[in-house]
Scaffold this motif. Structure first.
Motif, PDB file in Angstrom:
ATOM      1  N   GLY A  49       0.817  -1.209   0.000  1.00 27.48           N
ATOM      2  CA  GLY A  49       0.000   0.000   0.000  1.00 27.48           C
ATOM      3  C   GLY A  49       0.848   1.255   0.000  1.00 27.48           C
ATOM      4  O   GLY A  49       0.542   2.248  -0.681  1.00 27.48           O
ATOM      5  N   SER A  50       1.953   1.227   0.745  1.00 27.41           N
ATOM      6  CA  SER A  50       2.824   2.400   0.849  1.00 27.41           C
ATOM      7  C   SER A  50       3.573   2.674  -0.445  1.00 27.41           C
ATOM      8  O   SER A  50       4.141   3.754  -0.626  1.00 27.41           O
ATOM      9  N   TYR A  51       3.582   1.720  -1.368  1.00 27.52           N
ATOM     10  CA  TYR A  51       4.180   1.922  -2.688  1.00 27.52           C
ATOM     11  C   TYR A  51       3.113   2.182  -3.753  1.00 27.52           C
ATOM     12  O   TYR A  51       3.382   2.080  -4.947  1.00 27.52           O
ATOM     13  N   GLY A  52       1.920   2.500  -3.301  1.00 23.49           N
ATOM     14  CA  GLY A  52       0.884   2.973  -4.207  1.00 23.49           C
ATOM     15  C   GLY A  52      -0.133   1.953  -4.662  1.00 23.49           C
ATOM     16  O   GLY A  52      -0.989   2.267  -5.495  1.00 23.49           O
ATOM     17  N   ASN A  53      -0.090   0.738  -4.129  1.00 22.16           N
ATOM     18  CA  ASN A  53      -1.040  -0.288  -4.541  1.00 22.16           C
ATOM     19  C   ASN A  53      -2.234  -0.295  -3.593  1.00 22.16           C
ATOM     20  O   ASN A  53      -2.151  -0.797  -2.473  1.00 22.16           O
ATOM     21  N   GLY A  54      -3.344   0.237  -4.052  1.00 15.65           N
ATOM     22  CA  GLY A  54      -4.531   0.313  -3.218  1.00 15.65           C
ATOM     23  C   GLY A  54      -5.328  -0.967  -3.173  1.00 15.65           C
ATOM     24  O   GLY A  54      -6.294  -1.076  -2.401  1.00 15.65           O
ATOM     25  N   ALA A  55      -4.933  -1.963  -3.982  1.00 16.82           N
ATOM     26  CA  ALA A  55      -5.694  -3.209  -4.047  1.00 16.82           C
ATOM     27  C   ALA A  55      -5.153  -4.282  -3.118  1.00 16.82           C
ATOM     28  O   ALA A  55      -5.790  -5.323  -2.950  1.00 16.82           O
ATOM     29  N   GLY A 263     -11.223 -14.346  -9.225  1.00 12.44           N
ATOM     30  CA  GLY A 263     -10.993 -13.800 -10.547  1.00 12.44           C
ATOM     31  C   GLY A 263     -11.733 -14.572 -11.614  1.00 12.44           C
ATOM     32  O   GLY A 263     -12.272 -15.660 -11.369  1.00 12.44           O
ATOM     33  N   LYS A 264     -11.749 -14.022 -12.828  1.00 11.41           N
ATOM     34  CA  LYS A 264     -12.410 -14.676 -13.940  1.00 11.41           C
ATOM     35  C   LYS A 264     -11.437 -15.468 -14.804  1.00 11.41           C
ATOM     36  O   LYS A 264     -11.855 -16.281 -15.626  1.00 11.41           O
ATOM     37  N   THR A 265     -10.145 -15.219 -14.622  1.00 10.93           N
ATOM     38  CA  THR A 265      -9.137 -15.905 -15.414  1.00 10.93           C
ATOM     39  C   THR A 265      -8.085 -16.524 -14.482  1.00 10.93           C
ATOM     40  O   THR A 265      -8.014 -16.199 -13.288  1.00 10.93           O
ATOM     41  N   LYS A 266      -7.261 -17.418 -15.057  1.00  8.83           N
ATOM     42  CA  LYS A 266      -6.186 -18.024 -14.269  1.00  8.83           C
ATOM     43  C   LYS A 266      -5.232 -16.956 -13.752  1.00  8.83           C
ATOM     44  O   LYS A 266      -4.810 -16.997 -12.585  1.00  8.83           O
ATOM     45  N   LYS A 267      -4.899 -15.978 -14.575  1.00  7.21           N
ATOM     46  CA  LYS A 267      -3.981 -14.920 -14.160  1.00  7.21           C
ATOM     47  C   LYS A 267      -4.561 -14.101 -13.014  1.00  7.21           C
ATOM     48  O   LYS A 267      -3.856 -13.760 -12.055  1.00  7.21           O
ATOM     49  N   GLU A 268      -5.846 -13.792 -13.088  1.00  7.48           N
ATOM     50  CA  GLU A 268      -6.486 -13.022 -12.014  1.00  7.48           C
ATOM     51  C   GLU A 268      -6.474 -13.798 -10.704  1.00  7.48           C
ATOM     52  O   GLU A 268      -6.269 -13.217  -9.631  1.00  7.48           O
ATOM     53  N   ASN A 269      -6.672 -15.101 -10.775  1.00  3.29           N
ATOM     54  CA  ASN A 269      -6.661 -15.917  -9.555  1.00  3.29           C
ATOM     55  C   ASN A 269      -5.246 -16.118  -9.019  1.00  3.29           C
ATOM     56  O   ASN A 269      -5.047 -16.261  -7.811  1.00  3.29           O
ATOM     57  N   GLN A 270      -4.257 -16.134  -9.902  1.00  6.89           N
ATOM     58  CA  GLN A 270      -2.873 -16.144  -9.438  1.00  6.89           C
ATOM     59  C   GLN A 270      -2.560 -14.871  -8.667  1.00  6.89           C
ATOM     60  O   GLN A 270      -1.897 -14.909  -7.619  1.00  6.89           O
ATOM     61  N   THR A 271      -3.053 -13.740  -9.184  1.00  2.59           N
ATOM     62  CA  THR A 271      -2.857 -12.472  -8.486  1.00  2.59           C
ATOM     63  C   THR A 271      -3.576 -12.477  -7.140  1.00  2.59           C
ATOM     64  O   THR A 271      -3.053 -11.981  -6.144  1.00  2.59           O
ATOM     65  N   ARG A 272      -4.760 -13.067  -7.113  1.00  2.00           N
ATOM     66  CA  ARG A 272      -5.506 -13.164  -5.860  1.00  2.00           C
ATOM     67  C   ARG A 272      -4.721 -13.945  -4.813  1.00  2.00           C
ATOM     68  O   ARG A 272      -4.566 -13.509  -3.665  1.00  2.00           O
ATOM     69  N   ASP A 273      -4.202 -15.119  -5.194  1.00  2.00           N
ATOM     70  CA  ASP A 273      -3.447 -15.945  -4.256  1.00  2.00           C
ATOM     71  C   ASP A 273      -2.155 -15.254  -3.825  1.00  2.00           C
ATOM     72  O   ASP A 273      -1.754 -15.329  -2.660  1.00  2.00           O
ATOM     73  N   TYR A 274      -1.526 -14.601  -4.777  1.00  2.00           N
ATOM     74  CA  TYR A 274      -0.294 -13.866  -4.475  1.00  2.00           C
ATOM     75  C   TYR A 274      -0.560 -12.773  -3.431  1.00  2.00           C
ATOM     76  O   TYR A 274       0.164 -12.646  -2.437  1.00  2.00           O
ATOM     77  N   ARG A 275      -1.593 -11.989  -3.653  1.00  2.00           N
ATOM     78  CA  ARG A 275      -1.906 -10.904  -2.712  1.00  2.00           C
ATOM     79  C   ARG A 275      -2.285 -11.453  -1.342  1.00  2.00           C
ATOM     80  O   ARG A 275      -1.938 -10.855  -0.315  1.00  2.00           O
ATOM     81  N   ALA A 276      -2.979 -12.587  -1.325  1.00  2.00           N
ATOM     82  CA  ALA A 276      -3.338 -13.195  -0.046  1.00  2.00           C
ATOM     83  C   ALA A 276      -2.075 -13.621   0.706  1.00  2.00           C
ATOM     84  O   ALA A 276      -1.984 -13.464   1.935  1.00  2.00           O
TER      85      ALA A 276
END
Length: 470
Positions: A49-55, A263-276
């Protein structure tokens, strides 16, 4: 080992002869500061978050940045794990300390399945950082620190390469590049160690939680004396599992995954798991910092957080180009935060060109500890600069891995790789989109010359490895 023991003897003599650096910088505590060095694994430049990622949810690391200094132009020594970590712990270029490659067999990344007999004979099992190297843990131990590491080692798996032989008093973690977060295996082979011995006692426990639990116990047991806590999480590195559907993503507990939408795609779900995985690590770091405060140690504890290299699967390196394994900015420029109450300005943003090579001499200076004059360090002490001084900052940095080469000199960046090359002005083009080689041929020539001179110096350096007999 004779040379290494001699150097450690020189360190001990230096400790007796030198006046405390703490007195010079005005530390209000009589005891040396505790040091906590936290390293995330393959975390993207934009993934806080401190590097600008609000998600992404990272309140504890964001608070650390608000209470410390956040770096915008911080680089590591390699775009992959092993050489980056060796540079961090020795204060020397990987090309100088003999760990400029990975200790692995490339076929595993192509889905090749090892059997136990073959795995035991691969380079991943028999190589390690040259034993002549002096780790920061060894120097701090000579100065009276108690040292613990909980997490990823990745600098050699044979007993002689393990942390307890490099100045650490306690070790709980895995010894290679990556593991399954729950089974603690790398492609079906156990990798977790307790001190010098393999263990499966905590199999099934999510690795981030496990390393944090061990680290909290270390803090409880050593709160009355100076300690160096090295906490290299494997999050958010992709999982090393026999299951190919797991190997292509990052693992996180269900209760943390549910904080992010499907997510709706494999890439979106990879991002989801990564952020978790990042969020779970952030919670663990919050637990560590809370325990430090509960013990009344916060004001006399220096905390450093950084990623070992650029982001991999699921990460966000924007606005940088590239990712882990490349020498574009996205592979080597990483988030870094340093907090030291009463010594470093809170809430500051540092835009100096600095690197992980600076951390070795900086942490020693904070501890009031001399480093051996006979060991060539490639970084410098950041404290005077962080405390408001006008000291000169780094001017140049070089990288090399297999066929890839890169250099930064001032604001100029030069990259030479079979996958893409060019000359870029980072002050105007942080995303490395505009190749200025044709427009600035003289600058490009000087960059190549500087790299060649550095490369020649590294080739003359000892040790040079890793493929050597120990």
């Amino acid at each position: 080992m004779i040379i290494k023991n001699f150097l450690l003897g020189v360190i001990s003599l230096s400790l007796l002869q030198m006046s405390s650096v703490l007195g010079q910088i005005g530390n209000k505590h009589n005891a040396p500061p505790n040091i906590i060095l936290i390293v995330s694994d393959d975390q993207g430049y934009h993934d806080l978050g401190s590097y600008g990622n609000g998600a992404i949810i990272t309140p504890h690391l964001d608070r650390l940045a608000a209470e410390g200094v956040r770096f915008t132009d911080f680089y590591v020594t390699s775009s992959i794990c092993t050489p980056s970590r060796s540079g961090l712990l020795t204060g020397r270029y990987p090309q100088r300390n003999g760990t400029y490659e990975l200790f692995r067999n490339d076929r595993v990344d192509e889905g090749y399945q090892y059997n136990e007999a073959e795995y035991s004979t691969t380079p991943e099992r028999i190589l390690g950082t040259d034993l002549r190297e002096v780790f920061i843990s060894e120097i701090l131990k000579k100065a009276g620190y108690t040292n613990g590491i909980f997490g990823k080692w990745d600098l050699g798996q044979l007993r002689r390469f393990l942390p307890l032989q490099q100045g650490f008093d306690r070790f709980y973690g895995f010894v290679n590049t990556g593991i399954d977060y729950f089974t603690h295996q790398r492609y079906g082979i156990g990798s977790m160690y307790s001190d010098n011995e393999p263990t499966t006692a905590d199999k099934g426990t999510y690795s981030t939680d496990l390393f944090t639990r061990k680290a909290l116990r270390f803090l409880d047991e050593n709160r009355e004396k100076p300690f160096f806590l090295y906490l290299p999480y494997n999050a958010p590195h992709s999982a090393s599992s026999l299951d190919p559907t797991i190997r292509s993503t990052v693992q996180a507990p269900e209760e943390t995954r549910h904080l992010y939408p499907m997510g709706k795609t494999k890439k979106e779900n990879q991002t989801r798991d990564y952020r978790a995985a990042v969020t779970r690590m952030d919670e663990s770091i919050g637990d560590i910092l809370k325990r430090v405060a509960q013990h009344g140690l916060e004001d006399n504890t220096l905390v450093v957080f950084l990623s070992d290299n650029g982001g991999g699967v699921g990460s966000d390196n924007s606005p940088l180009r590239g990712r882990k394994g490349q020498f574009w900015e996205g592979g080597i420029r990483v988030p870094c935060i340093i907090k030291w109450p009463g010594q470093i300005e809170a809430g500051a943003v540092n835009r100096d060109f600095v690197t992980s090579l600076e951390l070795f001499p900086t942490l020693l200076a904070a501890a009031g500890v001399a480093h051996p004059n006979d060991v060539t360090l490639d970084g410098f002490n950041l404290l005077p600069r962080l405390m408001g001084g006008t000291e000169k900052v780094r001017e140049e940095m070089f990288w090399e891995l297999r066929e890839d080469q890169a250099a930064r000199v001032g604001t100029w960046k030069w990259v030479a790789s079979p996958k893409g090359s060019g000359l870029f002005n980072l002050e105007k083009d942080i995303g490395e989109q505009y190749d200025l080689t044709a427009e600035q041929p003289e600058v490009a020539r000087k960059m190549r010359e500087k790299f060649a001179a550095w490369q020649s110096a590294m080739q003359r350096a000892e040790p040079r490895g890793p493929f050597r007999d120990y």
